[in-house]
Design a protein around this motif. Structure first.
Motif, PDB file in Angstrom:
ATOM      1  N   THR A 171      -7.737  -6.728   0.084  1.00  0.00           N
ATOM      2  CA  THR A 171      -6.996  -7.197   1.399  1.00  0.00           C
ATOM      3  C   THR A 171      -7.696  -6.537   2.413  1.00  0.00           C
ATOM      4  OG1 THR A 171      -5.821  -4.874   0.663  1.00  0.00           O
ATOM      5  CG2 THR A 171      -4.855  -7.101   0.526  1.00  0.00           C
ATOM      6  N   ARG A 172      -8.813  -5.949   2.131  1.00  0.00           N
ATOM      7  CA  ARG A 172     -10.472  -6.166   2.977  1.00  0.00           C
ATOM      8  C   ARG A 172      -9.711  -3.975   3.615  1.00  0.00           C
ATOM      9  NH1 ARG A 172     -10.340 -10.683   3.027  1.00  0.00           N
ATOM     10  NH2 ARG A 172     -12.450 -11.631   3.118  1.00  0.00           N
ATOM     11  N   GLN A 173      -8.941  -3.327   3.226  1.00  0.00           N
ATOM     12  CA  GLN A 173      -8.463  -1.890   3.779  1.00  0.00           C
ATOM     13  C   GLN A 173      -9.208  -1.058   2.801  1.00  0.00           C
ATOM     14  OE1 GLN A 173      -4.312  -1.303   4.087  1.00  0.00           O
ATOM     15  NE2 GLN A 173      -4.475  -4.019   3.132  1.00  0.00           N
ATOM     16  N   GLN A 174     -11.083  -1.029   2.513  1.00  0.00           N
ATOM     17  CA  GLN A 174     -11.195  -0.114   2.048  1.00  0.00           C
ATOM     18  C   GLN A 174     -11.397   0.656   2.714  1.00  0.00           C
ATOM     19  OE1 GLN A 174     -12.074  -3.453   2.296  1.00  0.00           O
ATOM     20  NE2 GLN A 174     -14.679  -3.605   1.732  1.00  0.00           N
ATOM     21  N   GLU A 175     -11.279   2.146   1.898  1.00  0.00           N
ATOM     22  CA  GLU A 175     -11.904   3.599   2.156  1.00  0.00           C
ATOM     23  C   GLU A 175     -13.016   4.178   1.781  1.00  0.00           C
ATOM     24  OE1 GLU A 175      -8.388   5.587   0.097  1.00  0.00           O
ATOM     25  OE2 GLU A 175      -6.557   4.505   1.236  1.00  0.00           O
ATOM     26  N   PRO A 203       1.035  -0.930   0.167  1.00  0.00           N
ATOM     27  CA  PRO A 203       0.184  -0.013   0.266  1.00  0.00           C
ATOM     28  C   PRO A 203       0.801   0.971  -0.120  1.00  0.00           C
ATOM     29  CG  PRO A 203      -0.859  -1.830   1.922  1.00  0.00           C
ATOM     30  CD  PRO A 203       0.291  -2.147   0.891  1.00  0.00           C
ATOM     31  N   ARG A 259      -7.182  -3.015  -2.385  1.00  0.00           N
ATOM     32  CA  ARG A 259      -7.895  -2.170  -1.274  1.00  0.00           C
ATOM     33  C   ARG A 259      -8.898  -3.348  -0.837  1.00  0.00           C
ATOM     34  NH1 ARG A 259      -7.522   2.834  -3.421  1.00  0.00           N
ATOM     35  NH2 ARG A 259      -9.229   3.493  -3.473  1.00  0.00           N
ATOM     36  N   ARG A 275      -1.731   8.125  -1.620  1.00  0.00           N
ATOM     37  CA  ARG A 275      -2.905   7.525  -1.629  1.00  0.00           C
ATOM     38  C   ARG A 275      -4.229   9.114  -1.913  1.00  0.00           C
ATOM     39  NH1 ARG A 275      -2.104   3.870   2.418  1.00  0.00           N
ATOM     40  NH2 ARG A 275      -3.811   5.395   4.358  1.00  0.00           N
ATOM     41  N   ASP A 286     -12.917  -0.288  -4.908  1.00  0.00           N
ATOM     42  CA  ASP A 286     -13.705   0.665  -4.064  1.00  0.00           C
ATOM     43  C   ASP A 286     -13.083   2.040  -4.583  1.00  0.00           C
ATOM     44  OD1 ASP A 286     -13.235   1.321  -1.023  1.00  0.00           O
ATOM     45  OD2 ASP A 286     -11.520   1.701  -1.157  1.00  0.00           O
TER      46      ASP A 286
END
Length: 248
Positions: free
Chosen positions: A74-78, A41, A71, A47, A115
Protein backbone atom coordinates in the motif's frame (compact mmCIF):
# COMPACT_ATOMS: atom_id res chain seq x y z
CA UNK A 1 21.02 -35.24 -8.23
CA UNK A 2 21.21 -33.88 -4.69
CA UNK A 3 19.70 -36.33 -2.29
CA UNK A 4 18.91 -36.10 1.37
CA UNK A 5 18.68 -39.31 3.38
CA UNK A 6 16.68 -37.46 6.04
CA UNK A 7 13.56 -36.82 3.94
CA UNK A 8 10.06 -37.67 5.27
CA UNK A 9 9.98 -40.89 3.20
CA UNK A 10 12.88 -42.28 5.26
CA UNK A 11 11.19 -41.64 8.61
CA UNK A 12 9.03 -44.11 10.56
CA UNK A 13 5.32 -43.97 9.83
CA UNK A 14 4.45 -42.41 13.21
CA UNK A 15 7.11 -39.71 12.76
CA UNK A 16 5.85 -38.90 9.26
CA UNK A 17 2.31 -38.52 10.60
CA UNK A 18 3.54 -36.20 13.34
CA UNK A 19 5.40 -34.06 10.83
CA UNK A 20 2.44 -33.89 8.47
CA UNK A 21 0.30 -32.66 11.36
CA UNK A 22 2.89 -30.07 12.34
CA UNK A 23 3.25 -28.78 8.79
CA UNK A 24 -0.51 -28.55 8.36
CA UNK A 25 -0.73 -26.62 11.60
CA UNK A 26 1.88 -24.10 10.54
CA UNK A 27 0.13 -23.56 7.22
CA UNK A 28 -3.13 -22.84 9.00
CA UNK A 29 -1.40 -20.42 11.35
CA UNK A 30 0.16 -18.55 8.48
CA UNK A 31 -3.15 -18.30 6.70
CA UNK A 32 -4.52 -16.48 9.70
CA UNK A 33 -1.39 -14.39 10.13
CA UNK A 34 -0.90 -13.14 6.60
CA UNK A 35 -4.58 -12.40 6.24
CA UNK A 36 -3.85 -9.47 8.54
CA UNK A 37 -2.00 -7.89 5.65
CA UNK A 38 -5.31 -6.91 4.06
CA UNK A 39 -6.75 -5.42 7.24
CA UNK A 40 -6.96 -1.73 8.00
CA UNK A 41 -3.70 -0.20 9.23
CA UNK A 42 -3.21 -0.23 13.01
CA UNK A 43 -2.88 2.86 15.15
CA UNK A 44 0.51 4.51 15.52
CA UNK A 45 0.85 3.18 19.06
CA UNK A 46 0.02 -0.39 18.14
CA UNK A 47 2.34 -0.23 15.12
CA UNK A 48 5.16 0.87 17.39
CA UNK A 49 4.51 -2.00 19.78
CA UNK A 50 4.26 -4.44 16.89
CA UNK A 51 7.55 -3.34 15.36
CA UNK A 52 9.62 -3.05 18.54
CA UNK A 53 8.22 -5.64 20.96
CA UNK A 54 9.85 -9.04 21.40
CA UNK A 55 8.86 -11.85 19.05
CA UNK A 56 8.89 -15.26 20.70
CA UNK A 57 6.20 -17.27 18.87
CA UNK A 58 5.53 -18.20 15.24
CA UNK A 59 2.20 -16.35 15.39
CA UNK A 60 3.84 -13.10 16.47
CA UNK A 61 6.41 -13.42 13.69
CA UNK A 62 3.69 -14.02 11.11
CA UNK A 63 1.72 -10.99 12.24
CA UNK A 64 4.78 -8.80 11.95
CA UNK A 65 5.49 -10.04 8.42
CA UNK A 66 1.85 -9.56 7.46
CA UNK A 67 1.82 -5.99 8.73
CA UNK A 68 5.01 -5.21 6.86
CA UNK A 69 3.75 -6.66 3.61
CA UNK A 70 0.59 -4.60 3.95
CA UNK A 71 2.70 -1.44 4.31
CA UNK A 72 4.80 -2.40 1.30
CA UNK A 73 1.98 -3.04 -1.11
CA UNK A 74 0.00 0.00 0.00
CA UNK A 75 3.11 2.19 -0.31
CA UNK A 76 3.14 3.11 3.37
CA UNK A 77 6.61 1.77 4.12
CA UNK A 78 8.18 2.82 7.39
CA UNK A 79 11.74 1.61 6.67
CA UNK A 80 12.10 0.63 10.33
CA UNK A 81 15.19 -0.08 12.38
CA UNK A 82 17.77 2.03 10.56
CA UNK A 83 18.65 4.58 13.26
CA UNK A 84 22.13 5.20 14.55
CA UNK A 85 21.13 4.01 18.02
CA UNK A 86 19.82 0.74 16.60
CA UNK A 87 22.99 0.20 14.58
CA UNK A 88 25.09 0.66 17.70
CA UNK A 89 22.91 -1.75 19.66
CA UNK A 90 23.24 -4.41 16.96
CA UNK A 91 27.00 -4.42 17.47
CA UNK A 92 26.29 -6.39 20.65
CA UNK A 93 24.26 -9.09 18.91
CA UNK A 94 21.27 -9.93 16.74
CA UNK A 95 17.80 -11.28 17.43
CA UNK A 96 15.98 -11.70 14.09
CA UNK A 97 12.39 -12.86 14.37
CA UNK A 98 12.17 -14.84 11.11
CA UNK A 99 14.29 -16.76 8.65
CA UNK A 100 13.20 -16.06 5.08
CA UNK A 101 14.44 -18.54 2.49
CA UNK A 102 13.85 -16.81 -0.82
CA UNK A 103 14.97 -16.75 -4.42
CA UNK A 104 17.88 -14.63 -5.66
CA UNK A 105 15.51 -12.71 -7.95
CA UNK A 106 16.32 -8.99 -7.75
CA UNK A 107 12.61 -8.10 -7.62
CA UNK A 108 11.94 -10.00 -4.40
CA UNK A 109 14.01 -8.59 -1.56
CA UNK A 110 12.56 -9.84 1.75
CA UNK A 111 13.48 -6.71 3.71
CA UNK A 112 11.56 -4.60 1.19
CA UNK A 113 8.64 -6.97 0.62
CA UNK A 114 8.03 -7.14 4.39
CA UNK A 115 9.18 -3.58 5.20
CA UNK A 116 11.71 -4.69 7.79
CA UNK A 117 15.04 -3.26 8.85
CA UNK A 118 18.42 -4.14 10.29
CA UNK A 119 18.38 -7.11 12.63
CA UNK A 120 14.82 -8.16 11.79
CA UNK A 121 15.22 -10.94 9.22
CA UNK A 122 17.81 -13.64 8.65
CA UNK A 123 17.65 -13.95 4.87
CA UNK A 124 18.90 -16.98 2.95
CA UNK A 125 18.66 -16.81 -0.82
CA UNK A 126 19.27 -19.34 -3.55
CA UNK A 127 17.87 -19.52 -7.07
CA UNK A 128 14.45 -21.15 -6.87
CA UNK A 129 14.83 -21.57 -3.08
CA UNK A 130 16.88 -24.69 -3.86
CA UNK A 131 18.24 -26.53 -0.84
CA UNK A 132 21.81 -27.69 -0.43
CA UNK A 133 23.96 -28.22 2.65
CA UNK A 134 24.97 -24.56 2.83
CA UNK A 135 21.34 -23.42 2.68
CA UNK A 136 20.25 -26.04 5.21
CA UNK A 137 23.05 -25.02 7.54
CA UNK A 138 22.13 -21.35 7.22
CA UNK A 139 18.48 -22.04 8.08
CA UNK A 140 19.48 -24.31 10.96
CA UNK A 141 21.78 -21.61 12.31
CA UNK A 142 18.88 -19.19 12.55
CA UNK A 143 16.64 -21.71 14.29
CA UNK A 144 19.09 -23.47 16.59
CA UNK A 145 21.57 -20.73 17.44
CA UNK A 146 19.42 -17.60 17.21
CA UNK A 147 16.17 -19.30 18.33
CA UNK A 148 14.14 -17.86 15.47
CA UNK A 149 10.50 -19.08 15.70
CA UNK A 150 9.57 -18.87 12.01
CA UNK A 151 11.04 -20.13 8.73
CA UNK A 152 9.25 -18.75 5.67
CA UNK A 153 9.95 -20.32 2.27
CA UNK A 154 9.17 -17.44 -0.09
CA UNK A 155 8.51 -18.40 -3.71
CA UNK A 156 7.49 -15.83 -6.30
CA UNK A 157 5.66 -15.33 -9.56
CA UNK A 158 7.71 -15.68 -12.79
CA UNK A 159 10.60 -17.56 -11.19
CA UNK A 160 13.33 -17.92 -13.82
CA UNK A 161 14.93 -20.92 -12.13
CA UNK A 162 11.66 -22.85 -12.18
CA UNK A 163 10.97 -21.82 -15.78
CA UNK A 164 14.44 -23.07 -16.80
CA UNK A 165 13.88 -26.37 -15.02
CA UNK A 166 10.53 -26.90 -16.74
CA UNK A 167 11.95 -25.99 -20.16
CA UNK A 168 14.91 -28.36 -19.73
CA UNK A 169 12.60 -31.16 -18.64
CA UNK A 170 10.31 -30.66 -21.63
CA UNK A 171 13.02 -30.32 -24.28
CA UNK A 172 15.86 -32.41 -22.91
CA UNK A 173 18.24 -29.55 -23.64
CA UNK A 174 21.18 -29.41 -21.22
CA UNK A 175 21.72 -26.35 -19.08
CA UNK A 176 25.08 -24.89 -17.99
CA UNK A 177 26.59 -27.09 -15.29
CA UNK A 178 25.65 -25.19 -12.16
CA UNK A 179 22.23 -24.18 -13.49
CA UNK A 180 21.58 -27.83 -14.32
CA UNK A 181 22.05 -28.58 -10.63
CA UNK A 182 19.22 -26.18 -9.82
CA UNK A 183 16.98 -27.76 -12.44
CA UNK A 184 17.67 -31.23 -11.04
CA UNK A 185 16.47 -30.12 -7.62
CA UNK A 186 13.30 -28.54 -8.99
CA UNK A 187 12.40 -31.35 -11.42
CA UNK A 188 10.59 -33.59 -8.87
CA UNK A 189 8.11 -30.75 -8.28
CA UNK A 190 7.16 -30.24 -11.95
CA UNK A 191 3.39 -30.40 -12.39
CA UNK A 192 2.80 -32.96 -15.15
CA UNK A 193 -0.91 -32.21 -15.44
CA UNK A 194 -0.36 -28.62 -16.60
CA UNK A 195 1.10 -27.13 -19.77
CA UNK A 196 2.86 -23.92 -20.79
CA UNK A 197 2.84 -21.03 -18.34
CA UNK A 198 0.31 -22.86 -16.16
CA UNK A 199 2.85 -25.65 -15.65
CA UNK A 200 5.54 -23.17 -14.58
CA UNK A 201 3.12 -21.40 -12.26
CA UNK A 202 1.94 -24.63 -10.63
CA UNK A 203 5.51 -25.88 -10.30
CA UNK A 204 6.52 -22.70 -8.46
CA UNK A 205 3.92 -23.49 -5.80
CA UNK A 206 4.65 -27.22 -5.67
CA UNK A 207 8.37 -26.66 -5.30
CA UNK A 208 7.90 -24.20 -2.41
CA UNK A 209 5.68 -26.72 -0.64
CA UNK A 210 8.28 -29.41 -1.19
CA UNK A 211 11.03 -27.25 0.29
CA UNK A 212 8.79 -26.51 3.26
CA UNK A 213 8.23 -30.23 3.79
CA UNK A 214 11.91 -31.07 3.64
CA UNK A 215 12.81 -28.35 6.11
CA UNK A 216 10.07 -29.36 8.55
CA UNK A 217 11.32 -32.97 8.38
CA UNK A 218 14.93 -32.10 9.18
CA UNK A 219 15.67 -33.84 12.50
CA UNK A 220 17.20 -30.71 14.02
CA UNK A 221 14.06 -28.72 13.23
CA UNK A 222 11.28 -31.31 13.47
CA UNK A 223 11.24 -31.44 17.25
CA UNK A 224 10.79 -27.68 17.53
CA UNK A 225 8.00 -27.82 14.94
CA UNK A 226 6.21 -30.57 16.84
CA UNK A 227 6.55 -28.62 20.10
CA UNK A 228 5.00 -25.52 18.53
CA UNK A 229 8.18 -23.50 18.99
CA UNK A 230 8.83 -23.25 15.25
CA UNK A 231 6.65 -22.86 12.18
CA UNK A 232 7.92 -23.74 8.71
CA UNK A 233 5.70 -22.10 6.15
CA UNK A 234 5.53 -21.82 2.36
CA UNK A 235 4.30 -18.60 0.77
CA UNK A 236 4.36 -16.88 -2.59
CA UNK A 237 4.97 -13.27 -3.61
CA UNK A 238 3.07 -12.05 -6.64
CA UNK A 239 4.82 -9.36 -8.64
CA UNK A 240 1.59 -7.88 -10.00
CA UNK A 241 0.06 -6.85 -6.67
CA UNK A 242 3.07 -7.26 -4.34
CA UNK A 243 1.10 -9.44 -1.95
CA UNK A 244 2.45 -12.44 -0.09
CA UNK A 245 0.01 -15.33 0.01
CA UNK A 246 0.25 -18.56 1.96
CA UNK A 247 0.57 -21.88 0.15
CA UNK A 248 -1.45 -24.44 2.10
Amino acid sequence: MFSNPRTPAALPRSRRALLRTAVAGTAAAVGAGLALGSAAPASAASREAESTGPVTTPEQALRRLAAGNHRWRTRQQEHPHESGALRRRLVQGQHPFAVVLGCVDSRVSPELVFDQGLGDLLTVRSAGEVLDEAVLGSVAYGVLELRVPLVLVLAHQSCGAVAAAVHADETGEPLPAHIQYLADQIRPSIERGQHGEARVDATINAHARGVRGRLAAEPDLAGRVAAGELAVVAARYDLRDQQVRVLS
